[in-house]
Write a protein that holds these residues in place. Structure first.
Motif, PDB file in Angstrom:
ATOM      1  N   LEU A 245       0.826  -1.206   0.000  1.00 16.18           N
ATOM      2  CA  LEU A 245       0.000   0.000   0.000  1.00 16.18           C
ATOM      3  C   LEU A 245       0.864   1.261   0.000  1.00 16.18           C
ATOM      4  O   LEU A 245       0.542   2.247  -0.672  1.00 16.18           O
ATOM      5  CB  LEU A 245      -0.930  -0.002   1.217  1.00 16.18           C
ATOM      6  CG  LEU A 245      -2.058  -1.043   1.209  1.00 16.18           C
ATOM      7  CD1 LEU A 245      -2.853  -0.979   2.508  1.00 16.18           C
ATOM      8  CD2 LEU A 245      -2.983  -0.830   0.021  1.00 16.18           C
ATOM      9  N   GLY A 246       1.965   1.221   0.766  1.00 11.63           N
ATOM     10  CA  GLY A 246       2.882   2.352   0.744  1.00 11.63           C
ATOM     11  C   GLY A 246       3.508   2.552  -0.618  1.00 11.63           C
ATOM     12  O   GLY A 246       3.652   3.688  -1.100  1.00 11.63           O
ATOM     13  N   LEU A 247       3.863   1.452  -1.259  1.00 13.50           N
ATOM     14  CA  LEU A 247       4.436   1.520  -2.607  1.00 13.50           C
ATOM     15  C   LEU A 247       3.412   2.064  -3.597  1.00 13.50           C
ATOM     16  O   LEU A 247       3.729   2.934  -4.432  1.00 13.50           O
ATOM     17  CB  LEU A 247       4.903   0.129  -3.033  1.00 13.50           C
ATOM     18  CG  LEU A 247       5.549   0.000  -4.417  1.00 13.50           C
ATOM     19  CD1 LEU A 247       6.835   0.816  -4.477  1.00 13.50           C
ATOM     20  CD2 LEU A 247       5.828  -1.465  -4.738  1.00 13.50           C
ATOM     21  N   ILE A 248       2.181   1.576  -3.505  1.00  9.61           N
ATOM     22  CA  ILE A 248       1.120   2.028  -4.409  1.00  9.61           C
ATOM     23  C   ILE A 248       0.860   3.515  -4.237  1.00  9.61           C
ATOM     24  O   ILE A 248       0.759   4.272  -5.210  1.00  9.61           O
ATOM     25  CB  ILE A 248      -0.168   1.222  -4.154  1.00  9.61           C
ATOM     26  CG1 ILE A 248      -0.003  -0.219  -4.637  1.00  9.61           C
ATOM     27  CG2 ILE A 248      -1.367   1.875  -4.841  1.00  9.61           C
ATOM     28  CD1 ILE A 248      -1.098  -1.151  -4.171  1.00  9.61           C
ATOM     29  N   GLN A 249       0.761   3.970  -2.986  1.00  4.26           N
ATOM     30  CA  GLN A 249       0.497   5.385  -2.741  1.00  4.26           C
ATOM     31  C   GLN A 249       1.621   6.254  -3.299  1.00  4.26           C
ATOM     32  O   GLN A 249       1.364   7.268  -3.966  1.00  4.26           O
ATOM     33  CB  GLN A 249       0.343   5.657  -1.241  1.00  4.26           C
ATOM     34  CG  GLN A 249       0.159   7.143  -0.928  1.00  4.26           C
ATOM     35  CD  GLN A 249      -0.175   7.411   0.518  1.00  4.26           C
ATOM     36  OE1 GLN A 249      -0.612   6.531   1.240  1.00  4.26           O
ATOM     37  NE2 GLN A 249       0.040   8.643   0.956  1.00  4.26           N
ATOM     38  N   LEU A 251       3.828   5.634  -5.681  1.00  4.59           N
ATOM     39  CA  LEU A 251       3.923   5.611  -7.139  1.00  4.59           C
ATOM     40  C   LEU A 251       2.749   6.320  -7.802  1.00  4.59           C
ATOM     41  O   LEU A 251       2.929   7.110  -8.740  1.00  4.59           O
ATOM     42  CB  LEU A 251       4.010   4.162  -7.620  1.00  4.59           C
ATOM     43  CG  LEU A 251       5.302   3.427  -7.250  1.00  4.59           C
ATOM     44  CD1 LEU A 251       5.186   1.946  -7.564  1.00  4.59           C
ATOM     45  CD2 LEU A 251       6.493   4.037  -7.965  1.00  4.59           C
ATOM     46  N   PHE A 252       1.530   6.044  -7.315  1.00  2.00           N
ATOM     47  CA  PHE A 252       0.367   6.655  -7.956  1.00  2.00           C
ATOM     48  C   PHE A 252       0.355   8.162  -7.719  1.00  2.00           C
ATOM     49  O   PHE A 252       0.168   8.947  -8.654  1.00  2.00           O
ATOM     50  CB  PHE A 252      -0.928   6.037  -7.423  1.00  2.00           C
ATOM     51  CG  PHE A 252      -2.150   6.463  -8.197  1.00  2.00           C
ATOM     52  CD1 PHE A 252      -2.630   5.688  -9.245  1.00  2.00           C
ATOM     53  CD2 PHE A 252      -2.810   7.647  -7.911  1.00  2.00           C
ATOM     54  CE1 PHE A 252      -3.739   6.093  -9.975  1.00  2.00           C
ATOM     55  CE2 PHE A 252      -3.924   8.060  -8.625  1.00  2.00           C
ATOM     56  CZ  PHE A 252      -4.396   7.270  -9.659  1.00  2.00           C
ATOM     57  N   PRO A 378       8.731   8.510   0.304  1.00  2.00           N
ATOM     58  CA  PRO A 378       9.127   8.229  -1.085  1.00  2.00           C
ATOM     59  C   PRO A 378       8.313   9.017  -2.104  1.00  2.00           C
ATOM     60  O   PRO A 378       8.830   9.357  -3.179  1.00  2.00           O
ATOM     61  CB  PRO A 378       8.895   6.722  -1.219  1.00  2.00           C
ATOM     62  CG  PRO A 378       7.935   6.359  -0.133  1.00  2.00           C
ATOM     63  CD  PRO A 378       8.231   7.298   0.982  1.00  2.00           C
ATOM     64  N   LEU A 379       7.059   9.317  -1.787  1.00  2.00           N
ATOM     65  CA  LEU A 379       6.234  10.129  -2.689  1.00  2.00           C
ATOM     66  C   LEU A 379       6.887  11.481  -2.932  1.00  2.00           C
ATOM     67  O   LEU A 379       7.059  11.912  -4.090  1.00  2.00           O
ATOM     68  CB  LEU A 379       4.837  10.310  -2.083  1.00  2.00           C
ATOM     69  CG  LEU A 379       4.018  11.526  -2.553  1.00  2.00           C
ATOM     70  CD1 LEU A 379       3.697  11.399  -4.028  1.00  2.00           C
ATOM     71  CD2 LEU A 379       2.760  11.674  -1.722  1.00  2.00           C
ATOM     72  N   ASN A 380       7.263  12.175  -1.857  1.00  3.55           N
ATOM     73  CA  ASN A 380       7.881  13.491  -2.008  1.00  3.55           C
ATOM     74  C   ASN A 380       9.255  13.402  -2.658  1.00  3.55           C
ATOM     75  O   ASN A 380       9.660  14.305  -3.402  1.00  3.55           O
ATOM     76  CB  ASN A 380       7.982  14.176  -0.644  1.00  3.55           C
ATOM     77  CG  ASN A 380       6.635  14.668  -0.139  1.00  3.55           C
ATOM     78  OD1 ASN A 380       6.026  15.547  -0.725  1.00  3.55           O
ATOM     79  ND2 ASN A 380       6.153  14.104   0.953  1.00  3.55           N
ATOM     80  N   VAL A 406       3.906  -0.371 -12.202  1.00 11.36           N
ATOM     81  CA  VAL A 406       4.439  -1.000 -10.992  1.00 11.36           C
ATOM     82  C   VAL A 406       3.379  -1.002  -9.887  1.00 11.36           C
ATOM     83  O   VAL A 406       3.240  -1.977  -9.135  1.00 11.36           O
ATOM     84  CB  VAL A 406       5.718  -0.284 -10.510  1.00 11.36           C
ATOM     85  CG1 VAL A 406       6.222  -0.895  -9.201  1.00 11.36           C
ATOM     86  CG2 VAL A 406       6.800  -0.366 -11.575  1.00 11.36           C
ATOM     87  N   ALA A 407       2.600   0.100  -9.794  1.00  4.42           N
ATOM     88  CA  ALA A 407       1.507   0.147  -8.822  1.00  4.42           C
ATOM     89  C   ALA A 407       0.485  -0.946  -9.108  1.00  4.42           C
ATOM     90  O   ALA A 407      -0.071  -1.556  -8.182  1.00  4.42           O
ATOM     91  CB  ALA A 407       0.834   1.521  -8.850  1.00  4.42           C
ATOM     92  N   CYS A 408       0.235  -1.211 -10.387  1.00  6.95           N
ATOM     93  CA  CYS A 408      -0.688  -2.283 -10.778  1.00  6.95           C
ATOM     94  C   CYS A 408      -0.171  -3.636 -10.298  1.00  6.95           C
ATOM     95  O   CYS A 408      -0.933  -4.455  -9.768  1.00  6.95           O
ATOM     96  CB  CYS A 408      -0.859  -2.279 -12.299  1.00  6.95           C
ATOM     97  SG  CYS A 408      -1.967  -3.556 -12.928  1.00  6.95           S
ATOM     98  N   LEU A 409       1.120  -3.864 -10.462  1.00  5.00           N
ATOM     99  CA  LEU A 409       1.719  -5.125 -10.005  1.00  5.00           C
ATOM    100  C   LEU A 409       1.653  -5.233  -8.479  1.00  5.00           C
ATOM    101  O   LEU A 409       1.391  -6.313  -7.930  1.00  5.00           O
ATOM    102  CB  LEU A 409       3.171  -5.213 -10.477  1.00  5.00           C
ATOM    103  CG  LEU A 409       3.381  -5.288 -11.996  1.00  5.00           C
ATOM    104  CD1 LEU A 409       4.865  -5.252 -12.327  1.00  5.00           C
ATOM    105  CD2 LEU A 409       2.732  -6.550 -12.562  1.00  5.00           C
TER     106      LEU A 409
END
Length: 445
Positions: A245-249, A251-252, A378-380, A406-409
């Motif tokens: 979820l952290g990765l998805i947030q 990246l998206f 990581p977002l910032n 990558v977020a899809c994966l």
């Protein structure tokens, strides 16, 4: 003009979907829940309005003060950097000092940031950007944290949480359009700094209402900030769903904030010969995007009736990736690019309530706000890295599409981890529903 005509078509679609959700999805008759819903939305939407009121005129205000392009870039980078460094720390205070207190702090800090806009001094404006960066971190963590904890503490059905987030996104889009119009009216009559004064007033009103209508709730208030950060990192490391979820947030939202910086040049036709570059109606396009977000919010609510966010967000991320690849394969084609951008904004409207629902389901209560702020580091970093580079438009959109793939994966990973799991979630355990907190992940020494 296509942008104006599209607005009316989108409004029609939005109204149809909204009416469908009102008839096809049973409304909640629980008056306690309805009261709780109104209480949260009133405070949250006032806070969001304070944020939206400032957006359209930040850049032009700096220009009116004689700031160079390089200075303006420095101010924007400082805002994202402040959100990444100081915002993570201050936002994490919410678990210890209280989520309501942190939301009030958001209003205070952002109001002070508005005051700095009255000074045509680079360093005073820099202080304002630093304050605004911290406030932004709080906006995207403490409000959700308060809602999830209070929702569970009052014993409401967990399935209602997704509908609440969907309604919040819908309201946020309406507020964004309204704030843009109001900001323009005040800017035309009183100057570019006037919208920031209106924002400060809205934020003060938000603080007052929060004081009198919100209960306070906490994460694990027994640990210090350092231990809370350690607990949050341990939670992310131990639960792969939280890590995803952290990765998805990151990246998206990294793709989304980059898109915000790039949609204007992508949609502006190139100049030909001696013909000057054509301008585009930014106000209408922004309104189109916000209505598309509202459509996405309604679609999320409909899909929630038949499936789970773990499942249906997989194709949403894939479609989002394809939509931002249009400028790569069809550069300079205004209409196809615009349609691709509208599709992406629909995905954004589905992303916000879906992510909030999933975080509310999997992130442990005692470190909720701290984990939320860790997600923003990581977002910032992504946004700052892109701001500091002089990438071409094609490369930027390739990066955005890559982030979304990558977020899809990662969403597929969440789905595969969630399907076989029959364990109770962080927000469904009896201890959390009864007390709004659990034992810390790392015991005090």
């Amino acid at each position: 003009m296509v942008f104006v005509e599209t607005f009316y078509v989108l409004v029609g679609v939005c109204v149809v979907l909204f009416l469908y959700t009102r008839t096809a999805i049973p409304s909640v008759e629980d008056r306690n829940f309805q009261s709780f819903q109104r209480t949260y939305l009133m405070v949250y939407l006032l806070g969001a309005a304070g944020d939206w009121m400032q957006g359209p005129h930040v850049y032009v205000l700096y220009q009116s003060y004689g700031m160079t392009t390089h200075q303006i870039e420095q101010l924007f980078v400082a805002g994202f950097g402040s959100s990444m460094v100081f915002g993570t720390v201050v936002g994490s205070f919410a678990d210890k000092i209280g989520r309501r207190t942190n939301c009030i702090l958001y209003g205070v800090l952002y109001s002070l940031a508005c005051v700095t806009k009255h000074f045509a001094n680079f360093w005073i404006l820099m202080v304002g950007r630093l304050l605004g960066g911290v406030a932004t971190s709080i906006l995207f963590s403490a409000f959700d944290s308060w809602l999830v904890c209070e929702h569970n503490a009052r014993g409401f059905d967990r399935d209602l949480l997704g509908s609440m987030f969907s309604l919040a996104v819908l309201g946020n889009s309406v507020v964004a359009i309204s704030a843009g119009i109001v900001a323009q009216v005040f800017a035309d009559r009183f100057g570019f700094v006037a919208p920031f004064d209106v924002s400060a007033v809205l934020l003060i009103i938000m603080c007052v209402i929060a004081v009198f209508t919100w209960n306070e709730n906490y994460g694990d208030s027994s640990v210090n900030l350092g231990r809370s950060l350690i607990n949050a990192m341990k939670a992310i490391k131990q639960d792969r769903k939280i890590l995803c979820l952290g990765l998805i947030q990151s990246l998206f939202e990294g793709a989304m904030y980059t898109f915000v910086l790039e949609w204007t040049p992508a949609l502006t036709p190139a100049s030909t010969g001696e013909t000057p570059r054509e301008t585009i109606p930014h106000g209408w396009i922004f309104a189109d995007f916000m209505v598309a977000v509202m459509i996405g919010s309604s679609l999320f609510k409909i899909l929630l009736k038949f499936s789970t966010p773990e499942s249906f967000m997989r194709p949403v991320f894939f479609i989002a990736a394809l939509s931002l690849s249009v400028p790569i394969f069809m550069p300079g084609q205004q209409v196809p690019i615009f349609l691709g951008f509208l599709t992406f904004e629909v995905c954004v409207g589905m992303f916000w309530p879906a992510l909030s629902t999933l975080k509310g389901k999997y992130v442990p209560e005692e470190t909720r706000a701290t984990v939320y702020n860790c997600f923003r580091i990581p977002l910032n970093m992504i946004v700052i890295s892109i701001l500091l580079q002089n990438f071409g438009m094609s490369l930027i959109f390739k990066c955005c599409s890559g982030f979304l793939m990558v977020a899809c994966l990662a969403q597929q990973w969440v789905y595969s981890l969630a399907v076989p799991s029959d364990k109770p979630t962080a927000t469904s355990s009896p201890e959390v529903q009864a007390n709004g907190s659990k034992q810390p992940l790392i015991e005090d020494i």
